[in-house]
Design a protein around this motif. Structure first.
Motif, PDB file in Angstrom:
ATOM      1  N   PHE A  62      35.876  52.019  62.845  1.00 29.32           N
ATOM      2  CA  PHE A  62      34.895  51.682  61.827  1.00 29.32           C
ATOM      3  C   PHE A  62      35.398  50.463  61.067  1.00 29.32           C
ATOM      4  O   PHE A  62      36.554  50.077  61.201  1.00 29.32           O
ATOM      5  CB  PHE A  62      34.675  52.876  60.871  1.00 29.32           C
ATOM      6  CG  PHE A  62      33.333  52.841  60.198  1.00 29.32           C
ATOM      7  CD1 PHE A  62      32.172  53.038  60.931  1.00 29.32           C
ATOM      8  CD2 PHE A  62      33.224  52.592  58.835  1.00 29.32           C
ATOM      9  CE1 PHE A  62      30.938  52.994  60.314  1.00 29.32           C
ATOM     10  CE2 PHE A  62      31.982  52.540  58.209  1.00 29.32           C
ATOM     11  CZ  PHE A  62      30.842  52.744  58.956  1.00 29.32           C
ATOM     12  N   THR A  63      34.489  49.868  60.257  1.00 29.36           N
ATOM     13  CA  THR A  63      34.926  48.722  59.450  1.00 29.36           C
ATOM     14  C   THR A  63      36.047  49.157  58.512  1.00 29.36           C
ATOM     15  O   THR A  63      36.086  50.301  58.077  1.00 29.36           O
ATOM     16  CB  THR A  63      33.747  48.161  58.622  1.00 29.36           C
ATOM     17  OG1 THR A  63      32.891  49.242  58.237  1.00 29.36           O
ATOM     18  CG2 THR A  63      32.972  47.146  59.407  1.00 29.36           C
ATOM     19  N   ARG A  91      33.286  42.906  55.372  1.00 22.63           N
ATOM     20  CA  ARG A  91      32.928  43.596  54.132  1.00 22.63           C
ATOM     21  C   ARG A  91      33.530  44.976  54.186  1.00 22.63           C
ATOM     22  O   ARG A  91      32.993  45.871  54.827  1.00 22.63           O
ATOM     23  CB  ARG A  91      31.418  43.694  53.984  1.00 22.63           C
ATOM     24  CG  ARG A  91      30.784  42.346  53.752  1.00 22.63           C
ATOM     25  CD  ARG A  91      29.272  42.460  53.761  1.00 22.63           C
ATOM     26  NE  ARG A  91      28.709  41.513  54.710  1.00 22.63           N
ATOM     27  CZ  ARG A  91      27.432  41.466  55.050  1.00 22.63           C
ATOM     28  NH1 ARG A  91      26.576  42.324  54.531  1.00 22.63           N
ATOM     29  NH2 ARG A  91      26.994  40.574  55.903  1.00 22.63           N
ATOM     30  N   THR A  93      34.983  48.640  52.706  1.00 22.28           N
ATOM     31  CA  THR A  93      34.407  49.649  51.810  1.00 22.28           C
ATOM     32  C   THR A  93      34.720  49.314  50.356  1.00 22.28           C
ATOM     33  O   THR A  93      33.823  49.335  49.507  1.00 22.28           O
ATOM     34  CB  THR A  93      34.972  51.038  52.153  1.00 22.28           C
ATOM     35  OG1 THR A  93      34.840  51.253  53.559  1.00 22.28           O
ATOM     36  CG2 THR A  93      34.239  52.136  51.399  1.00 22.28           C
ATOM     37  N   LYS A  96      32.593  46.687  48.749  1.00 20.12           N
ATOM     38  CA  LYS A  96      31.192  47.006  48.466  1.00 20.12           C
ATOM     39  C   LYS A  96      30.999  48.092  47.414  1.00 20.12           C
ATOM     40  O   LYS A  96      30.143  47.982  46.548  1.00 20.12           O
ATOM     41  CB  LYS A  96      30.492  47.452  49.765  1.00 20.12           C
ATOM     42  CG  LYS A  96      30.289  46.345  50.776  1.00 20.12           C
ATOM     43  CD  LYS A  96      29.480  46.829  51.980  1.00 20.12           C
ATOM     44  CE  LYS A  96      30.324  47.667  52.918  1.00 20.12           C
ATOM     45  NZ  LYS A  96      29.567  48.176  54.078  1.00 20.12           N
ATOM     46  N   VAL A  97      31.777  49.136  47.508  1.00 18.64           N
ATOM     47  CA  VAL A  97      31.442  50.330  46.726  1.00 18.64           C
ATOM     48  C   VAL A  97      31.570  50.069  45.217  1.00 18.64           C
ATOM     49  O   VAL A  97      32.568  49.528  44.746  1.00 18.64           O
ATOM     50  CB  VAL A  97      32.295  51.535  47.163  1.00 18.64           C
ATOM     51  CG1 VAL A  97      33.763  51.348  46.816  1.00 18.64           C
ATOM     52  CG2 VAL A  97      31.721  52.832  46.625  1.00 18.64           C
ATOM     53  N   THR A 102      31.274  57.914  44.718  1.00 13.76           N
ATOM     54  CA  THR A 102      30.767  57.832  46.088  1.00 13.76           C
ATOM     55  C   THR A 102      31.873  58.163  47.085  1.00 13.76           C
ATOM     56  O   THR A 102      31.654  58.903  48.049  1.00 13.76           O
ATOM     57  CB  THR A 102      30.231  56.412  46.358  1.00 13.76           C
ATOM     58  OG1 THR A 102      29.196  56.126  45.425  1.00 13.76           O
ATOM     59  CG2 THR A 102      29.691  56.295  47.776  1.00 13.76           C
ATOM     60  N   ASN A 158      34.000  46.205  42.551  1.00  9.84           N
ATOM     61  CA  ASN A 158      32.607  45.739  42.671  1.00  9.84           C
ATOM     62  C   ASN A 158      31.663  46.542  41.784  1.00  9.84           C
ATOM     63  O   ASN A 158      30.466  46.630  42.057  1.00  9.84           O
ATOM     64  CB  ASN A 158      32.156  45.817  44.142  1.00  9.84           C
ATOM     65  CG  ASN A 158      30.994  44.866  44.414  1.00  9.84           C
ATOM     66  OD1 ASN A 158      30.950  43.758  43.860  1.00  9.84           O
ATOM     67  ND2 ASN A 158      30.048  45.290  45.234  1.00  9.84           N
TER      68      ASN A 158
ATOM     69  N   ARG B  58      31.615  51.235  67.260  1.00  7.15           N
ATOM     70  CA  ARG B  58      32.860  51.456  67.986  1.00  7.15           C
ATOM     71  C   ARG B  58      33.021  52.883  68.460  1.00  7.15           C
ATOM     72  O   ARG B  58      33.844  53.177  69.296  1.00  7.15           O
ATOM     73  CB  ARG B  58      34.043  51.007  67.121  1.00  7.15           C
ATOM     74  CG  ARG B  58      34.212  49.506  67.132  1.00  7.15           C
ATOM     75  CD  ARG B  58      34.513  48.955  65.752  1.00  7.15           C
ATOM     76  NE  ARG B  58      33.359  49.065  64.855  1.00  7.15           N
ATOM     77  CZ  ARG B  58      33.307  48.595  63.624  1.00  7.15           C
ATOM     78  NH1 ARG B  58      34.350  47.983  63.117  1.00  7.15           N
ATOM     79  NH2 ARG B  58      32.230  48.740  62.883  1.00  7.15           N
ATOM     80  N   ALA B 250      23.874  57.794  44.403  1.00  7.29           N
ATOM     81  CA  ALA B 250      24.784  56.769  44.941  1.00  7.29           C
ATOM     82  C   ALA B 250      25.687  57.344  46.028  1.00  7.29           C
ATOM     83  O   ALA B 250      26.912  57.186  45.994  1.00  7.29           O
ATOM     84  CB  ALA B 250      25.604  56.116  43.830  1.00  7.29           C
ATOM     85  N   LYS B 252      27.306  57.794  49.864  1.00  8.22           N
ATOM     86  CA  LYS B 252      27.912  56.780  50.738  1.00  8.22           C
ATOM     87  C   LYS B 252      26.844  55.904  51.379  1.00  8.22           C
ATOM     88  O   LYS B 252      26.971  54.676  51.401  1.00  8.22           O
ATOM     89  CB  LYS B 252      28.775  57.467  51.797  1.00  8.22           C
ATOM     90  CG  LYS B 252      29.533  56.514  52.711  1.00  8.22           C
ATOM     91  CD  LYS B 252      28.785  56.204  54.002  1.00  8.22           C
ATOM     92  CE  LYS B 252      29.310  56.952  55.192  1.00  8.22           C
ATOM     93  NZ  LYS B 252      28.520  56.672  56.422  1.00  8.22           N
ATOM     94  N   ALA B 255      25.359  53.527  48.764  1.00  8.95           N
ATOM     95  CA  ALA B 255      26.268  52.777  47.896  1.00  8.95           C
ATOM     96  C   ALA B 255      27.199  51.874  48.700  1.00  8.95           C
ATOM     97  O   ALA B 255      27.763  50.926  48.164  1.00  8.95           O
ATOM     98  CB  ALA B 255      27.088  53.738  47.030  1.00  8.95           C
ATOM     99  N   VAL B 256      27.376  52.196  49.989  1.00  9.53           N
ATOM    100  CA  VAL B 256      28.267  51.399  50.835  1.00  9.53           C
ATOM    101  C   VAL B 256      27.493  50.837  52.041  1.00  9.53           C
ATOM    102  O   VAL B 256      27.817  49.780  52.559  1.00  9.53           O
ATOM    103  CB  VAL B 256      29.477  52.242  51.299  1.00  9.53           C
ATOM    104  CG1 VAL B 256      30.434  51.395  52.130  1.00  9.53           C
ATOM    105  CG2 VAL B 256      30.216  52.861  50.107  1.00  9.53           C
ATOM    106  N   HIS B 267      24.621  43.160  45.700  1.00 13.15           N
ATOM    107  CA  HIS B 267      23.898  43.982  46.663  1.00 13.15           C
ATOM    108  C   HIS B 267      22.690  44.595  45.978  1.00 13.15           C
ATOM    109  O   HIS B 267      22.798  45.107  44.865  1.00 13.15           O
ATOM    110  CB  HIS B 267      24.773  45.139  47.162  1.00 13.15           C
ATOM    111  CG  HIS B 267      25.754  44.754  48.218  1.00 13.15           C
ATOM    112  ND1 HIS B 267      27.057  44.445  47.939  1.00 13.15           N
ATOM    113  CD2 HIS B 267      25.623  44.656  49.571  1.00 13.15           C
ATOM    114  CE1 HIS B 267      27.712  44.168  49.071  1.00 13.15           C
ATOM    115  NE2 HIS B 267      26.858  44.281  50.074  1.00 13.15           N
TER     116      HIS B 267
END
Ligand code: HEC
Ligand code: HEC
Ligand SMILES: [Ca+2]
Ligand SMILES: [Ca+2]
Ligand SMILES: [Ca+2]
Ligand SMILES: [Ca+2]
Ligand SMILES: [Ca+2]
Ligand SMILES: [Ca+2]
Ligand SMILES: [Co+2]
Ligand SMILES: [Co+2]
Lengths: 228, 401, 401, 228
Positions: A62-63, A91, A93, A96-97, A102, A158, B58, B250, B252, B255-256, B267
């Protein structure tokens, strides 16, 4: 009351407790508990690192979770690398978060990916503390808990990066972009701005095998160069 | 510039063998009824499958398989070809053990079995479901060859279930405080999404039926939320819980992910609506026209804000447009199939479709979208799609505006 | 008079294990996308199959399998459960070798490949197909237990194809002489049926698509005729030939079968229309209600002469009636799904539905039909169906008027 | 002409000939040829009798072809056994069919069932002659041909038995039976006139296995007697 009013049954407190696991940005739903960065590192190494990398940097499954944030971002609450000019390639986590809740909520409900909901409350605190530490949001000796998580929220890189855009949330909103219904001699630039790179012709397999064997068209035989 | 040989039956002087020599199926006895208690497509149709886009994700349990729109007809998506999007894999859940709990700001928190739910007053409605990330790969440059990959994170089915408003009424929501509901799934990801109460009380369905039968396991068997007009991630699968609350969650995936990165680095959050969009499905990218001459150009249009009012088609890259024929039924927040006549003269042509919905909104060009939202938005790309027909008959994915 | 235990989740003091003990699917990783490139229903749904009625026919290649209406939702029939009727078995025909010939009283007799046909201007429309013999076994006494066998020779799908009128126009029919067309299939029986020209030029479709994909082999892959409103035998499968003529053909299936025996010993010939009809599909014969209390009673209505205007439901064997809710879309010559609220008080009840179509025609009672047509007609039984709910919760097929 | 006018190709005469096999009641489409009853009997015995019985009487794979018609019927052109009062148990093919062309056409296109279209034209004439002979429509020494088939038509037992009923042929016809839309206190007889015989409860298999395992109802467990 409608005639179907009594279909179903009352939910019992223990049942609601068992399922009501969500944690909101205002921390409603957050259970009491705590976990240190070092306790979290143990959890991470044994249960997370294989997929996400030792430092949350892995792009394998994953990213990346960690990377791309700075001390400045923690100050401003805006991740500078998200700006177009930054040309930052990823980008993560943490970039962004905006809401630390979260991450708590998601790790608690879904991670580790192959054994979701297997972590104890304190393990969630700990492993989140470790991730936050990898992002330099909390120090190495930090113990994250329900008592101090609101303070951590104030350091999320962020936290000021989100905009609520109502027109795309409400069905009867009006979008920010639309076209006009020109029918004749419409203004266009007209030239081809982008097309599939030649070396991508075969990147999705042989297209003749992804189209019907009858009908008005056939798929490209991508084992061959384009027809003359 | 000759095109592929094919299509037309080439008859020898007396006639074709396909006619003169009677085939086995005309001179023999076929298979019995109920040879297959549950049938499958013809073996000759096996090219049409849902497929992953190589390199897009992936791991295949947190991935997407795309619907082969290039070969589909009408507005109903065959359930076997419905696109898939899972975040932690799919399950085939024992429905007798499945429960739905409704709680939070309600007078009576309640638990429902499938038996309970399926006794309640139900509705059946045709709606499209589109992933917010559909056409994501095309925000920047052309990236994928066919409509399966550019637009295949969408499907349209007839859903049957009980209105969420019916359940919320039964539980007695606290009208003063309640503003949002949270929907949660029972799979590993326990997908959670915030839905505003106005939406929840409007046309949201707690659905068990899809195209006449139960939901398929890949689509949330035995229970999923149907949130017409809103991106697929909100249509929570394996639905186990509805919580009524007074704040957004919010989670995951709000929010992400499913947040739209703007040029200034902010965003946009909670951008769920799938705006008016259309695409020509045949001829489309990765296909080759068999010959010059007449084609019935066909495609799909939809809008998360209402029904389709018109679809225009251009064959010269957007300079001139003609209205297409719309097939019925034309339903709100559902696919509308369009068709239009076209004679291909063998010269290069650029095909585009442009949908207009019942609010008067006109589907934008990709440069119009980019002017406001940049190229990194990922989600909610509802731009006009361009297909280039080259002299060799090959149709390719291009960007023209 | 206690009914089956079940339905409601019985919670122990603290709560149910189904909630308190998280299931494997909530605590594990599921299956990948595209695990099945073409998906199938849940394994928990395997009870719903198309089935033969024992003893109805003596060989299964000239037989019928019935659609399990008792478990279906909405108006779209899942293609895997579409009823089957074959006269000489079914085939999975190579579509590249399939041809359609149009000839007879035309200027230009023509041959079309599937490639040719699928280039032509197409329409997509939702229509029911009902075998003329549906409900045949009930002309006399009650003979079969469930709605699958009483009414399961019917299905409803979205069909895509070219209008027959388009093909006839291309061939240039001789407007002075032409009065009928013959449709012929390519299977062993080479099924042939006469269709009057007025009908042929109206809404008849030469169809390849069904519910978004190609026709299933059991339903005529790659080409069948769709004759909206007319009995299924006219919807010729594996369609290979259309002949335009000036006389009816009196083929085996319009001279020896699909003729209605009247009390005076004459047969009515060429009675193809499927008149307005409805049936409650749940609760229905062979089912047991789980409990007293509220039920959403649901069923289907259709008419070969137009669209459904209303459906009334009676719970007292036809003494009193209430109009049901109709789900959209309401389309001509298509299923309409109806729903109505009912509270079962545990006493015997007789459920009936009665459809009214856009011509004002009201679905008849079986005694009204018999008064004119007797009991030996076999075909075109569109009588009101009665289901008896007994005190024990069992629902049985009965005749009440 | 429409832009799609030239899609497809002209049909060749030999192709039309290969497929245009239908024979109408006015004998348009009937090929020249002939076959005797005795030739037909040979065909029947070797290719038909195994399914339809030596005399077309078998009920094994399909309703009988022969039986139930009389010399009187051949005279009147109406099969008396079709009348309600006759209480005749079966409806054979010869009882129902009004047009001899129908049989010629059908045997030619579809029989033998497992080898359709394998008969020669003369075999079709012959085997049809044999069937007609089994029904006493033609004598034992009859040779059926394109020349005399129109005469045979005049002896078909049910030739006058068909009625064309237009209202059920035309979509915009008006049927012969309909109901009125009474809503309250409607006149009914009310009692149960017919119900499934007790011994048929299990005749279609176990219904619990033909209904979903969830929902508002279950199927009957027909291995058990009805619930109390
Ligand atoms: C077997 C592989 C695997 C393991 C082990 C695993 N993860 Fe993950 N993780 C994933 C995948 C795959 C996703 C993306 C899921 C999705 O698409 O929703 C993910 C997502 C995440 C995310 C959200 C990232 C984002 O930007 O959406 C977080 C945070 C996370 N994991 C933390 C953890 C933690 C903490 C652990 C250990 C306790 C862990 N993961 C163990 C595979 C794994
Ligand atoms: C392998 C079994 C089999 C054989 C051999 C066979 N038939 Fe048949 N026949 C059937 C079946 C089954 C049907 C009913 C087909 C249908 O449902 O359309 C039938 C139908 C017919 C009918 C129409 C009957 C009706 O009332 O619809 C005629 C006439 C007939 N057969 C004649 C013949 C002749 C003549 C031959 C030999 C040349 C023959 N059959 C060989 C099985 C057979
Ligand atoms: Ca909560
Ligand atoms: Ca993969
Ligand atoms: Ca050509
Ligand atoms: Ca059988
Ligand atoms: Ca109970
Ligand atoms: Ca002919
Ligand atoms: Co998604
Ligand atoms: Co039939």
């Amino acid at each position: 009351n409608k005639p179907w009013h009594d279909i179903g049954r009352d939910a019992k407190p223990a049942e609601i407790k068992a399922w009501d696991i969500d944690v909101r940005p205002d921390f409603v739903g957050l259970p009491k508990g705590s976990g240190s960065v070092s306790k979290g590192e143990e959890v991470w190494v044994s249960k997370c690192a294989s997929c996400h990398g030792d430092f949350g940097e892995s792009n394998e499954v994953f990213t990346p979770i960690v990377g791309g944030t700075t001390a400045k971002d923690i100050e401003t609450g805006r991740v500078a690398n998200l700006r177009l000019e930054a040309h930052y390639p990823q980008r993560t986590t943490l970039m962004k978060v905006a809401t630390v809740s979260t991450l708590w909520d998601y790790i608690n409900r879904a991670m580790p990916w192959n054994a979701p909901k297997s972590l104890s409350t304190d393990e969630v605190y700990g492993v989140l503390a470790y991730i936050l530490h990898l992002g330099n949001i909390v120090p190495a000796d930090f113990v994250l808990s329900d008592q101090n998580i609101a303070d951590v929220q104030k350091r999320m890189p962020n936290r000021n990066g989100m905009v609520f855009y109502e027109p795309l949330w409400k069905v009867n909103g009006k979008g920010d972009v639309q076209n006009t219904r020109c029918m004749k001699n419409c203004p266009i630039e007209g030239d081809i701005k982008s097309m599939l790179p030649e070396n991508m012709r075969d990147a999705h397999g042989n297209l003749i095998e992804q189209n019907r064997i009858i009908g008005p068209v056939r798929g490209w035989d991508t084992t061959q160069p384009p027809r003359k | 510039a000759s095109a592929v040989v094919g299509g037309k039956a080439l008859a020898a002087e007396d006639g074709e063998d396909a006619i003169l020599k009677l085939p086995e199926h005309t001179t023999g006895l076929g298979q019995p009824v109920a040879a297959r208690g549950y049938g499958m497509p013809s073996k000759w149709e096996s090219n049409l499958q849902r497929r992953e886009s190589p390199g897009l994700t992936r791991v295949s349990q947190a991935s997407v398989s795309f619907c082969p729109l290039q070969g589909l007809f009408g507005i109903i998506t065959p359930s076997g070809l419905h696109f898939e999007r899972h975040h932690q894999g799919w399950w085939d859940i024992d429905p007798s053990q499945h429960r739905l709990m409704v709680h939070g700001l309600v007078k009576r928190p309640r638990v429902f079995t499938m038996d309970d739910l399926m006794r309640l007053p139900s509705v059946s409605r045709i709606h499209f479901i589109e992933c917010g990330a559909n056409t994501a790969m095309e925000w920047g440059n052309v990236a994928v060859p066919t409509v399966q990959y550019t637009h295949g994170m969408i499907s349209c089915s007839e859903f049957t279930g009980v209105l969420l408003s019916t359940l919320l009424d039964m539980c007695g929501i606290d009208r003063k405080k309640a503003k949002y509901v949270l929907a949660e799934g029972a799979d590993g990801s326990s997908m959670t999404r915030t839905i505003d109460l106005e939406r929840a009380l409007d046309d949201v369905i707690v659905a068990w039926g899809m195209n006449g039968e139960m939901l398929r396991p890949e689509n949330g068997y035995p229970l999923r939320l149907v949130v017409p007009g809103v991106q697929g991630v909100s249509w929570v699968k394996y639905l186990r819980r509805i919580e009524v609350g007074d704040q957004k969650w919010a989670t995951k995936d709000e929010a992400v992910h499913y947040i739209d990165l703007m040029p200034d680095g902010t965003h946009r959050q909670y951008t769920g609506i799938q705006e008016c969009k259309s695409v020509i499905t045949s001829p489309s990218g990765g296909q080759t026209l068999l010959d010059r001459g007449y084609y019935n150009v066909t495609g799909l249009a939809w809008s998360g804000r209402g029904s389709i009012k018109a679809v225009d088609v251009s064959f010269d890259g957007g300079r001139n447009w003609r209205p297409a024929r719309l097939e019925g039924p034309i339903l709100p927040k559902a696919f509308t199939r369009f068709n239009i006549d076209w004679v291909w003269d063998g010269k290069p042509a650029i095909l585009q479709s442009r949908a207009i919905d019942s609010t008067g909104y006109v589907q934008p060009k990709i440069n119009q979208l980019r002017a406001v939202r940049g190229t990194r938005s990922i989600y909610h790309n509802n731009a006009i799609q361009s297909w280039l027909v080259s002299e060799n008959g090959e149709v390719s994915n291009v960007q023209v505006y």
